[in-house]
Design a protein around this motif. Structure first.
Motif, PDB file in Angstrom:
ATOM      1  N   ASN A   1      -5.117   0.248   5.372  1.00  0.00           N
ATOM      2  CA  ASN A   1      -4.181  -0.873   5.310  1.00  0.00           C
ATOM      3  C   ASN A   1      -2.967  -0.674   6.204  1.00  0.00           C
TER       4      ASN A   1
ATOM      5  N   HIS B   1       0.847  -1.205   0.000  1.00  0.00           N
ATOM      6  CA  HIS B   1       0.000   0.000   0.000  1.00  0.00           C
ATOM      7  C   HIS B   1       0.874   1.244   0.000  1.00  0.00           C
TER       8      HIS B   1
ATOM      9  N   THR C   1      -8.555  -5.684   1.670  1.00  0.00           N
ATOM     10  CA  THR C   1      -9.551  -4.641   1.914  1.00  0.00           C
ATOM     11  C   THR C   1     -10.217  -4.302   0.588  1.00  0.00           C
TER      12      THR C   1
ATOM     13  N   ASP D   1     -13.857   2.226   1.771  1.00  0.00           N
ATOM     14  CA  ASP D   1     -13.765   3.628   1.365  1.00  0.00           C
ATOM     15  C   ASP D   1     -14.656   4.555   2.194  1.00  0.00           C
TER      16      ASP D   1
HETATM   17  C1  LIG Z   1      -6.895   1.535  -8.617  1.00  0.00           C
HETATM   18  C2  LIG Z   1      -7.975   1.080  -7.688  1.00  0.00           C
HETATM   19  C3  LIG Z   1      -8.734  -0.043  -8.013  1.00  0.00           C
HETATM   20  C4  LIG Z   1      -9.732  -0.496  -7.148  1.00  0.00           C
HETATM   21  N1  LIG Z   1     -10.424  -1.620  -7.485  1.00  0.00           N
HETATM   22  C5  LIG Z   1     -11.335  -2.133  -6.606  1.00  0.00           C
HETATM   23  C6  LIG Z   1     -11.981  -3.371  -6.871  1.00  0.00           C
HETATM   24  O1  LIG Z   1     -11.713  -4.015  -7.885  1.00  0.00           O
HETATM   25  N2  LIG Z   1     -12.907  -3.822  -5.985  1.00  0.00           N
HETATM   26  C7  LIG Z   1     -13.187  -3.155  -4.826  1.00  0.00           C
HETATM   27  O2  LIG Z   1     -14.011  -3.619  -4.047  1.00  0.00           O
HETATM   28  N3  LIG Z   1     -12.554  -1.988  -4.530  1.00  0.00           N
HETATM   29  C8  LIG Z   1     -11.646  -1.470  -5.400  1.00  0.00           C
HETATM   30  N4  LIG Z   1     -10.977  -0.317  -5.090  1.00  0.00           N
HETATM   31  C9  LIG Z   1     -11.185   0.284  -3.768  1.00  0.00           C
HETATM   32  C10 LIG Z   1     -10.094  -0.178  -2.813  1.00  0.00           C
HETATM   33  O3  LIG Z   1     -10.165  -1.565  -2.585  1.00  0.00           O
HETATM   34  C11 LIG Z   1     -10.204   0.587  -1.513  1.00  0.00           C
HETATM   35  O4  LIG Z   1      -9.982   1.932  -1.806  1.00  0.00           O
HETATM   36  C12 LIG Z   1      -9.192   0.119  -0.457  1.00  0.00           C
HETATM   37  O5  LIG Z   1      -9.397  -1.221  -0.103  1.00  0.00           O
HETATM   38  C13 LIG Z   1      -9.306   0.972   0.777  1.00  0.00           C
HETATM   39  O6  LIG Z   1      -8.249   0.682   1.665  1.00  0.00           O
HETATM   40  P1  LIG Z   1      -7.142   1.779   1.966  1.00  0.00           P
HETATM   41  O7  LIG Z   1      -7.827   2.948   2.647  1.00  0.00           O
HETATM   42  O8  LIG Z   1      -6.162   1.124   2.881  1.00  0.00           O
HETATM   43  O9  LIG Z   1      -6.567   2.218   0.643  1.00  0.00           O
HETATM   44  C14 LIG Z   1      -9.994   0.187  -5.937  1.00  0.00           C
HETATM   45  C15 LIG Z   1      -9.241   1.317  -5.626  1.00  0.00           C
HETATM   46  C16 LIG Z   1      -8.241   1.758  -6.478  1.00  0.00           C
HETATM   47  C17 LIG Z   1      -7.440   2.964  -6.088  1.00  0.00           C
END
Ligand SMILES: Cc1cc2nc3c(=O)[nH]c(=O)nc-3n(C[C@H](O)[C@H](O)[C@H](O)COP(=O)(O)O)c2cc1C
Ligand SMILES: Cc1cc2nc3c(=O)[nH]c(=O)nc-3n(C[C@H](O)[C@H](O)[C@H](O)COP(=O)(O)O)c2cc1C
Lengths: 263, 263
Positions: free
Chosen positions: B21, B14, B154, B200
């Motif tokens: 995370n 991350h 996540t 999110d």
């Molecule tokens: C490039 C990108 C692709 C993502 N693709 C998915 C996905 O395929 N499925 C999903 O549920 N969330 C998806 N997300 C949301 C992320 O899983 C989510 O922002 C993350 O798990 C949050 O944890 P964090 O705050 O530690 O980043 C995506 C986010 C990004 C930035």
């Protein structure tokens, strides 16, 4: 009177110019270039950096926020890195996207995985909702709708290991995160996979046979449609529960349930 | 008399130290460190390069060959890059491997995908065949057998979208290339996934709740076994055809058929 020339964006992920992949790439691009405008992203030769990082999240020391929001802000403010913007322009211009790679650990090489992570940003590839229904425009709709994709994947294994009930999982299921979760999510319609099996044992005749098979496929590509297209979110079959309606293909839990037509 | 201290290799992918995370990572590592030896690979902080390239294929201008063979030769000759060798050492020392990442395009971020591409080399993670049966030592056996893995993922989506028949595909199926195709292939037994949904929209209380849930899980991790382990190649259920024997779960084509115990 001929139809207008179509535009292709062919993306290759392979480190070696001597590989079977590179050979199929060169022949495929040459073949399509006769009557298409072909733009290529040869990710290794470009030195594409697949690591989504600070440059994608706006200026260092900039605002707080999660990755999704910061990438959306970078898009809105025009601070997306130029190498990413360049890829987005090629994708925007394309009617057909070709994604070509060797199967590495049952998925694309990291350089291609990171191309998705960095290039398909919030605001460019996904994001808005339908003003009428309030549903997100994804899975069939979305900012890249109107495009089709051909996924060409070479594998060390044979058609049994990565076939139905094969020990390594069906290649259609292994590719679902790409064909459905990435392409279809953003509105790009994936055509049937183009799989090349047993590649590690290939001799010259095998490469020649596969080149010919690829050219035959490419010759008809503008008129091709998928055998079983994925379901569209807007058709309402997932409405309310985000799971497929219980009366459709009851009892089945394989990823094939997300296709519109099944035998 | 207490059991000998176990060794953990915790790999995080991350970019942000402020992320959910990173927070779960810090708390998890601290918690486990009380009674385990914990080695970490914080891939972004290390600047790990996920692009399998010339350095992994032996000296430039070196011998010809495909990627699998050249990586096998680099292993045999001890020319594996030092940053890769360092990761291999941590993995070798571990009883438990923790892989933690945000779901990006329904798979791991590129920096982690490339960690598999580069670190799990021919000769280190897979390669040999069983002298008695002639079968390759993989899917349950292999050079990394004896280790277990906890995958912490996540997601932005909820438990319906990535649940059974969910529009985005079941998370167990989405993770199959990792849990079965990568971990189990090399002999590492994956425990049940640890999924964190809806991340999110998380506020402080959500993070606190998930930290507590993770600590509870980690407290029992040394005694945990998977609910439904994957089938072992050596049990012969794929013998002859490389597909699951027709009399086992007949008619089913979901990836769950590759598990030994099902309801
Ligand atoms: C490039 C990108 C692709 C993502 N693709 C998915 C996905 O395929 N499925 C999903 O549920 N969330 C998806 N997300 C949301 C992320 O899983 C989510 O922002 C993350 O798990 C949050 O944890 P964090 O705050 O530690 O980043 C995506 C986010 C990004 C930035
Ligand atoms: C790191 C790595 C991982 C691989 N993983 C798989 C795999 O998951 N499934 C498979 O069928 N072949 C796998 N292979 C074999 C490649 O798919 C095969 O070498 C490639 O498709 C051959 O094409 P090329 O000559 O253009 O490299 C792997 C090879 C490498 C180097």
């Amino acid at each position: 009177m001929s139809a207008p020339r179509k535009t292709v964006h062919w993306i290759l992920a392979h480190p070696q110019e001597s590989s079977v992949n590179a050979r199929l790439f060169r022949e495929g691009v040459e073949f399509l270039s006769r009557d298409h405008d072909v733009h290529v992203s040869d990710l290794y030769r470009q030195g594409f950096d697949p690591v989504l990082g600070a440059a994608d999240l706006g200026a260092p020391g900039g605002r707080e926020g999660n990755v999704v929001d910061l990438m959306g802000a970078a898009h809105a403010e025009g601070t997306v890195p130029s190498e990413v913007r360049e890829e987005q322009r090629k994708l925007e211009a394309a009617d057909l996207v070709v994604l070509q790679f060797p199967l590495w650990w049952y998925g694309p090489p990291a350089i291609l995985k990171g191309w998705f992570d960095r290039v398909l940003t919030n605001g460019f590839a996904y994001g808005p909702t339908d003003p009428e229904t309030g549903l997100p425009l994804r899975y069939g709709e979305g900012l890249l709708a109107g495009r089709r994709a051909l996924v060409i994947v070479t594998a060390g294994e044979d058609d049994r290991s990565i076939g139905t009930r094969g020990i390594s999982g069906d290649i259609d299921a292994l590719m679902f995160p790409l064909t459905h979760g990435t392409l279809w999510y953003t509105g790009i319609e994936p055509l049937d996979l183009h799989v090349v099996h047993d590649v590690d044992g290939f001799g010259a005749a095998d490469v020649e046979r596969e080149s010919a098979r690829l050219r035959t496929r490419l010759a008809g590509i503008d008129d091709e449609t998928p055998t079983s297209p994925y379901r569209r979110l807007r058709d309402g079959e997932y409405h309310g529960t985000r799971a497929l309606r219980a009366d459709l293909l009851p009892g089945r839990t394989d990823l094939g349930i997300h296709r519109r037509v099944r035998d």
